[in-house]
Scaffold this motif. Structure first.
Motif, PDB file in Angstrom:
ATOM      1  N   LEU A 193       0.790  -1.234   0.000  1.00 17.22           N
ATOM      2  CA  LEU A 193       0.000   0.000   0.000  1.00 17.22           C
ATOM      3  C   LEU A 193       0.824   1.288   0.000  1.00 17.22           C
ATOM      4  N   ASP A 194       2.123   1.201   0.266  1.00 15.08           N
ATOM      5  CA  ASP A 194       3.014   2.354   0.469  1.00 15.08           C
ATOM      6  C   ASP A 194       2.917   2.915   1.876  1.00 15.08           C
ATOM      7  N   TYR A 195       2.080   2.347   2.719  1.00  9.40           N
ATOM      8  CA  TYR A 195       1.924   2.777   4.109  1.00  9.40           C
ATOM      9  C   TYR A 195       1.452   1.582   4.928  1.00  9.40           C
ATOM     10  N   ILE A 196       1.471   1.725   6.244  1.00  8.73           N
ATOM     11  CA  ILE A 196       1.031   0.654   7.137  1.00  8.73           C
ATOM     12  C   ILE A 196      -0.249   1.114   7.826  1.00  8.73           C
ATOM     13  N   PRO A 197      -1.385   0.509   7.498  1.00  7.88           N
ATOM     14  CA  PRO A 197      -2.665   0.992   8.041  1.00  7.88           C
ATOM     15  C   PRO A 197      -2.900   0.524   9.470  1.00  7.88           C
ATOM     16  N   PRO A 353       8.137   3.483   8.597  1.00  8.80           N
ATOM     17  CA  PRO A 353       8.346   3.450   7.144  1.00  8.80           C
ATOM     18  C   PRO A 353       7.111   3.911   6.377  1.00  8.80           C
ATOM     19  N   PHE A 354       7.337   4.755   5.374  1.00 10.66           N
ATOM     20  CA  PHE A 354       6.258   5.362   4.598  1.00 10.66           C
ATOM     21  C   PHE A 354       6.798   5.567   3.190  1.00 10.66           C
ATOM     22  N   ALA A 355       6.034   5.182   2.154  1.00 11.89           N
ATOM     23  CA  ALA A 355       6.605   5.133   0.811  1.00 11.89           C
ATOM     24  C   ALA A 355       5.787   5.859  -0.247  1.00 11.89           C
ATOM     25  N   ASP A 356       4.874   6.699   0.131  1.00 13.56           N
ATOM     26  CA  ASP A 356       4.186   7.552  -0.833  1.00 13.56           C
ATOM     27  C   ASP A 356       5.171   8.639  -1.248  1.00 13.56           C
ATOM     28  N   SER A 357       5.579   8.641  -2.519  1.00 16.59           N
ATOM     29  CA  SER A 357       6.650   9.547  -2.945  1.00 16.59           C
ATOM     30  C   SER A 357       6.267  11.015  -2.838  1.00 16.59           C
ATOM     31  N   ASP A 494      -2.575   7.157   4.794  1.00 14.57           N
ATOM     32  CA  ASP A 494      -1.611   7.688   3.823  1.00 14.57           C
ATOM     33  C   ASP A 494      -1.660   9.216   3.821  1.00 14.57           C
ATOM     34  N   ILE A 495      -2.756   9.793   3.345  1.00 11.77           N
ATOM     35  CA  ILE A 495      -2.825  11.241   3.159  1.00 11.77           C
ATOM     36  C   ILE A 495      -2.605  11.995   4.465  1.00 11.77           C
ATOM     37  N   LEU A 496      -3.373  11.650   5.498  1.00 12.37           N
ATOM     38  CA  LEU A 496      -3.280  12.398   6.747  1.00 12.37           C
ATOM     39  C   LEU A 496      -1.999  12.079   7.510  1.00 12.37           C
ATOM     40  N   THR A 497      -1.488  10.861   7.371  1.00  9.75           N
ATOM     41  CA  THR A 497      -0.194  10.523   7.971  1.00  9.75           C
ATOM     42  C   THR A 497       0.913  11.361   7.341  1.00  9.75           C
ATOM     43  N   LYS A 498       0.880  11.451   6.020  1.00 11.37           N
ATOM     44  CA  LYS A 498       1.890  12.246   5.299  1.00 11.37           C
ATOM     45  C   LYS A 498       1.881  13.698   5.769  1.00 11.37           C
ATOM     46  N   VAL A 499       0.687  14.278   5.851  1.00  6.73           N
ATOM     47  CA  VAL A 499       0.582  15.684   6.241  1.00  6.73           C
ATOM     48  C   VAL A 499       0.999  15.873   7.694  1.00  6.73           C
ATOM     49  N   ASP A 500       0.565  14.964   8.579  1.00  7.42           N
ATOM     50  CA  ASP A 500       0.921  15.106   9.989  1.00  7.42           C
ATOM     51  C   ASP A 500       2.426  15.040  10.192  1.00  7.42           C
TER      52      ASP A 500
END
Length: 629
Positions: A193-197, A353-357, A494-500
């Motif tokens: 998924l590019d992230y861990i839910p 680890p987070f992989a959304d470029s 993904d989205i909110l994790t990235k922003v946070d």
């Protein structure tokens, strides 16, 4: 906006100094989330410590210091987030006899808990939060996460049976008895998924509290086990909104949306520090900026980032929107070097680890914005509420067109081709034929690795919303179902994790008006034809934006928000990636089967296959492991 942490340690009962020392270590590990103030509070008789790092936004005085105790001494809270309707709640609580020392929203939340209890206080609030509340009378620890999942909260047990929690894993790692071993199942989810839910985390025995959830831990019971449950169930609320429906035509919906979102924006413009907006030039960020400017007596500060790669650059359009709205606009031009310099730091910024470029441009945008303001409003949530992703339309199209092919005898003999399905052509068609129902079609759209358990050693497949039939609404259209899956998983994780993580790494608070729960329930109530109309995605938000911008600036192709990692991995990042994917290193570390990864790397470098998105997840894990081992 802040960071919280704490522990319940039976072994440290009656050791107040040791509890405070543990709390300080945990708080110091997330000091970047709150550089303005720090505090710890301990109940030595119970072995409880709460820690707080403060980013001062509302009430900059010492009256906003946390952890904060209620007037009667029963409740103590450590709170990360904002309660946007705190003024209305304050007036109601004052009418019930509560007195206030300062004007912070934390004090309002604390009084609300004292008056109504934790769950009822959360239901009355409108905001984002991660909360720890200790009840000194009942000896119960409560943890909570906001409705949508804007603020993170990890928890779990250490080897000496200490219960630990915090805004980031770094806080938990500060506890010496934590066993920080990688969970291979979570690693496989990262590749998929590019992230861990939630509820999973990269560490064995550590979990993330899901969005809209409460955790209750009774410290008075020996060997107590925490119980978790939803205090706000997004799926149930969506089903109820669909059932009720919106009464009115599109003109009435536009008026209602305008009024509701305008109020959501106004609530999020309250701050005792400088405030601005992210402006990509897309529908959602432009709509938020427009409603901010419509309610501001002076130009709103707006911020965007531009790349030298035209495929990922929307800065020119953002500048045109800013000129039309007359915002005070600042643009950062990134030629690639700035983003590349950030790559080794991503493991620190994202903590897990987070992989959304798109993490890279987001981190750069937050750095730029923080030089000028402390709070920024964003357009996050519009795609998941108003059918904004092209992959939604593709999933519906493929589900309809391929349905009849799946009934043919040949289709039943075709197996999914594995990872090559991401490369298009016959392999992609075979994968579509192997998909089961709408949920299977949706899963294909969001899955990076199709079978990551084959490359992650010891991994078992874990289900997410994309595999769980119970995650689908029982009413509504197929389009409503696709958005429900993303609202449950992709949006918060993904989205909110990235922003946070990107914003809090530089002590910037990000607020999302479109994710006001009232806006969400309004969107769910709308007929699907107001979201996808005549082939136009996100129809109603675009129609509303046309009230504030010329239609020529509204109706345009969506470019997305990413980074040219393929070019980088063949150029300036090649040596770094080669070291991360060294065959001997992979074998010794034992997390991956080296053979398929090396084969992918070789094919990618030779230009035979576009494996860069598959490899990026592996590289982000390797960088994380190198940083935190």
């Amino acid at each position: 906006m802040c960071g919280i942490a704490g522990a319940l340690s039976p072994g440290l009962r009656h050791h107040g100094d040791a509890l405070h020392a543990l709390g300080r270590r945990m708080g110091d590990a997330i000091a970047h989330r709150g550089p303005d103030d720090a505090g710890t509070w301990a109940d030595a008789t119970a072995g409880v410590v709460l820690s707080h790092r403060r980013l001062s936004i509302v009430d900059l005085s010492p009256e906003g210091h946390q952890p904060m105790a209620s007037a009667d001494g029963r409740w103590v809270v450590a709170f990360n987030g904002e309660i946007y309707n705190h003024a209305a709640l304050r007036a109601e609580l004052a009418g019930l006899g509560h007195a206030f020392r300062g004007h912070s929203d934390t004090e309002v939340l604390l009084c609300a808990i004292a008056q109504w209890g934790v769950e009822a206080a959360l239901e009355r609030g409108n905001g984002m939060l991660a909360l720890a509340a200790w009840d000194r009378v009942e000896r119960v620890l409560w943890l909570a996460r906001d409705r949508v999942g804007k603020k993170p909260l990890y928890y779990g047990w250490t080897t000496d049976r200490t219960f630990v929690f915090g805004s980031e894993l770094a806080a938990l790692r500060a506890c010496p008895s934590l066993r920080a071993e990688v969970d291979p199942d979570a690693l496989a989810l990262l590749l998929r998924l590019d992230y861990i839910p939630a509820p999973y985390s990269i560490l064995q025995g550590i979990r993330k509290l899901p969005a809209g959830s409460l955790l209750r831990l009774d410290a008075s019971a020996p060997d107590a086990v925490p119980t978790t449950y939803r205090w706000w169930d997004a799926l149930a609320r969506q089903e109820a909104a669909i059932e009720a429906g919106f009464e009115g035509d599109e003109a009435a919906a536009l008026d209602a949306f305008d009024m509701l979102l305008r109020d959501a924006v106004a609530l999020r413009m309250e701050a005792d520090v400088p405030l601005g907006a992210f402006l990509s030039g897309g529908t959602d960020s432009s709509l938020v900026a427009a409603l901010m400017q419509a309610q501001s007596a002076r130009p709103v500060r707006s911020f965007s980032i531009g790349f030298d790669n035209a495929e990922h650059d929307e800065s020119a359009h953002a500048a045109v929107v800013a000129r039309h709205l007359r915002t005070d606009h600042t643009e950062l031009r990134a030629d690639g070097r700035a983003a590349l310099e950030l790559v080794p730091r991503m493991a620190t910024v994202f903590d897990e680890p987070f992989a959304d470029s798109s993490q890279l441009p987001m981190a750069l945008l937050c750095q730029l914005t923080r030089r000028h303001v402390t709070v920024a409003l964003s357009g996050d949530g519009g795609d998941e509420l108003f059918f904004g992703y092209g992959r939604y339309a593709r999933a519906l199209r493929n589900h309809a067109r391929i349905g009849w092919l799946q009934r043919l005898p040949l289709a039943k003999r075709l197996a999914s081709p594995g990872e090559r399905a991401r490369l298009g052509g016959w392999a992609a068609l075979r994968a579509e034929l192997a998909a089961e129902g709408l949920q299977g079609a949706a899963r294909l759209r969001v899955s990076r690795w199709r079978d990551p358990e084959r490359v992650v050693r010891g991994a078992r497949r874990r289900n997410t919303a994309y595999e769980d039939p119970a995650a689908l609404p029982r009413n509504g259209t197929h389009g409503d179902a696709l958005m429900a899956l993303d609202f449950a998983c992709y949006l918060p994780e993904d989205i909110l994790t990235k922003v946070d993580r990107a914003s809090m790494a530089v002590a910037l608070e990000a607020r999302a008006p479109l994710l006001d729960w009232r806006v969400a329930e309004f969107a769910w109530s709308l007929p699907f034809s107001m979201k996808w109309k005549d082939g136009e995605l996100k129809h109603l938000p675009k129609a509303l934006l046309c009230r504030y911008l010329p239609s020529t600036l509204v109706h345009r192709r969506k470019s997305g928000f990413g980074a040219p990692v393929g070019d980088w991995l063949k150029g300036p990042l090649r040596d770094w990636a080669e070291a991360q994917l060294d065959e001997r290193r992979l074998r010794e570390e034992g997390h991956f089967d080296p053979a398929p990864l090396r084969a992918m790397w070789t094919e990618f470098q030779a230009g035979r296959r576009k494996w860069h998105t598959h490899l990026w997840g592996v590289l982000m894990f390797q960088a994380w492991r190198e940083r935190w081992r």
